[in-house]
Scaffold this motif. Structure first.
Motif, PDB file in Angstrom:
ATOM      1  N   GLY A  64     -12.537  15.955 -66.511  1.00 14.20           N
ATOM      2  CA  GLY A  64     -11.781  16.132 -67.725  1.00 14.20           C
ATOM      3  C   GLY A  64     -12.415  17.079 -68.723  1.00 14.20           C
ATOM      4  N   PHE A  65     -13.743  17.066 -68.787  1.00 12.91           N
ATOM      5  CA  PHE A  65     -14.420  17.946 -69.729  1.00 12.91           C
ATOM      6  C   PHE A  65     -14.212  19.420 -69.370  1.00 12.91           C
ATOM      7  N   ARG A  66     -14.260  19.718 -68.079  1.00 12.00           N
ATOM      8  CA  ARG A  66     -14.046  21.104 -67.655  1.00 12.00           C
ATOM      9  C   ARG A  66     -12.619  21.544 -67.942  1.00 12.00           C
ATOM     10  N   VAL A  67     -11.671  20.641 -67.763  1.00 12.22           N
ATOM     11  CA  VAL A  67     -10.277  20.957 -68.071  1.00 12.22           C
ATOM     12  C   VAL A  67     -10.130  21.203 -69.579  1.00 12.22           C
ATOM     13  N   GLN A  68     -10.753  20.347 -70.378  1.00 12.10           N
ATOM     14  CA  GLN A  68     -10.721  20.516 -71.831  1.00 12.10           C
ATOM     15  C   GLN A  68     -11.313  21.869 -72.224  1.00 12.10           C
ATOM     16  N   GLU A  69     -12.434  22.241 -71.610  1.00  9.79           N
ATOM     17  CA  GLU A  69     -13.088  23.519 -71.889  1.00  9.79           C
ATOM     18  C   GLU A  69     -12.210  24.697 -71.469  1.00  9.79           C
ATOM     19  N   VAL A  81      -5.778  13.179 -75.093  1.00 11.04           N
ATOM     20  CA  VAL A  81      -6.231  11.788 -75.071  1.00 11.04           C
ATOM     21  C   VAL A  81      -6.930  11.579 -73.734  1.00 11.04           C
ATOM     22  N   PHE A  82      -8.222  11.280 -73.770  1.00  8.41           N
ATOM     23  CA  PHE A  82      -8.966  11.029 -72.540  1.00  8.41           C
ATOM     24  C   PHE A  82      -8.743   9.591 -72.086  1.00  8.41           C
ATOM     25  N   LEU A  83      -8.666   9.443 -70.781  1.00  7.42           N
ATOM     26  CA  LEU A  83      -8.492   8.126 -70.172  1.00  7.42           C
ATOM     27  C   LEU A  83      -9.438   8.042 -68.983  1.00  7.42           C
ATOM     28  N   THR A  84     -10.308   7.018 -68.975  1.00  6.21           N
ATOM     29  CA  THR A  84     -11.299   6.925 -67.908  1.00  6.21           C
ATOM     30  C   THR A  84     -11.630   5.481 -67.564  1.00  6.21           C
ATOM     31  N   ARG A  94     -18.863  13.345 -76.813  1.00  6.09           N
ATOM     32  CA  ARG A  94     -18.660  14.717 -76.347  1.00  6.09           C
ATOM     33  C   ARG A  94     -17.182  15.099 -76.417  1.00  6.09           C
ATOM     34  N   ALA A  95     -16.325  14.199 -75.972  1.00  2.00           N
ATOM     35  CA  ALA A  95     -14.882  14.470 -75.975  1.00  2.00           C
ATOM     36  C   ALA A  95     -14.354  14.648 -77.389  1.00  2.00           C
ATOM     37  N   MET A  96     -14.759  13.764 -78.290  1.00  2.00           N
ATOM     38  CA  MET A  96     -14.255  13.812 -79.654  1.00  2.00           C
ATOM     39  C   MET A  96     -14.782  15.031 -80.402  1.00  2.00           C
ATOM     40  N   LYS A  97     -16.034  15.400 -80.158  1.00  2.00           N
ATOM     41  CA  LYS A  97     -16.594  16.583 -80.803  1.00  2.00           C
ATOM     42  C   LYS A  97     -15.853  17.844 -80.373  1.00  2.00           C
ATOM     43  N   ALA A  98     -15.325  17.822 -79.149  1.00  4.65           N
ATOM     44  CA  ALA A  98     -14.584  18.978 -78.635  1.00  4.65           C
ATOM     45  C   ALA A  98     -13.118  18.935 -79.055  1.00  4.65           C
ATOM     46  N   GLY A  99     -12.755  17.943 -79.865  1.00  2.00           N
ATOM     47  CA  GLY A  99     -11.407  17.931 -80.422  1.00  2.00           C
ATOM     48  C   GLY A  99     -10.432  16.934 -79.844  1.00  2.00           C
ATOM     49  N   ALA A 100     -10.887  16.023 -78.974  1.00  2.00           N
ATOM     50  CA  ALA A 100      -9.972  15.044 -78.395  1.00  2.00           C
ATOM     51  C   ALA A 100      -9.423  14.120 -79.481  1.00  2.00           C
TER      52      ALA A 100
END
Length: 221
Positions: A64-69, A81-84, A94-100
């Protein structure tokens, strides 16, 4: 929801999860498109019109992080919205800092997911409205001549007509003409309105034309 709930993109490699979430979101009025691979997802034509993306952190061909990037690198500002099933604090940070919008763990509660998606939907629509407004402003700014743009910069900076004339090496009467044409083209009546309009375009770093110091000599345009 009154208005169309919007378009949701769902990326997860678990068919049961896809089926369950699609049913939940569809019942809430959303139009849902599902993907099971990052490659298919990133090649989709739906990305530009998505109101929210629900993104699994673990994927067979990526994460998911690579997709977000990848979305960010392509210039997107999507609501994600990340789901794991194996989330931890560092991953969520990390997700929230990148804007999730949110970082949820499986099995996810329906209310929590719907609340996060609604926040994402509202953010996306607010961004689109701002982008449309900014495009309109940029179109009007592009209609200005180089000299009108200079005058605009100096008016926004707080200079009076007499000061602008001295700065540009011309007479006050000429500045009044340029200023009147500039204000008319931009559809504003007051300096405060002009400042607000210019501020809409400036945050993204668009070039608004020649700066006040670009043209100091020569004839008026």
């Amino acid at each position: 929801m009154g208005e169309s709930a919007g378009k949701i993109l769902l990326l997860d490699d678990d068919e049961l999860v896809l089926r369950s979430l699609r049913r939940l979101l569809s019942a809430s009025g959303y139009f849902v498109t599902v993907y099971q691979s990052a490659r298919a997802f990133l090649a989709s034509d739906d990305l530009d019109t998505a109101d929210c993306i629900i993104l699994d952190l673990s994927l067979p061909d990526s994460d998911g992080f690579r997709v977000q990037e990848a979305l960010a690198a392509a210039g997107g500002s999507h609501s994600i919205v990340f789901l794991t099933g194996r989330g931890d604090i560092p991953a969520s940070v990390r997700a929230m800092k990148a804007g999730a919008v949110d970082f949820l763990t499986k099995p996810v509660e329906a209310d929590a997911l719907l609340a996060a998606v609604d926040v994402g939907r509202q953010l996306s629509r607010s961004r689109r409205k701002m982008e449309e407004k900014r495009a309109s402003v940029l179109k009007r700014l592009d209609s200005l001549t180089a000299r009108e743009t200079q005058v605009m910069h100096l008016v926004v900076a707080g200079l009076l007509n007499k000061q602008i004339a001295a700065d540009l090496g011309t007479v006050e009467k000429t500045i009044k003409v340029h200023r009147g044409r500039m204000m008319a083209k931009l559809g504003v009546r007051t300096v405060a309105d002009l400042v607000r309009l210019v501020a809409v375009a400036e945050p993204a770093g668009e070039a608004l034309g020649p700066s006040p110091t670009t043209i100091r000599q020569g004839h008026d345009i």
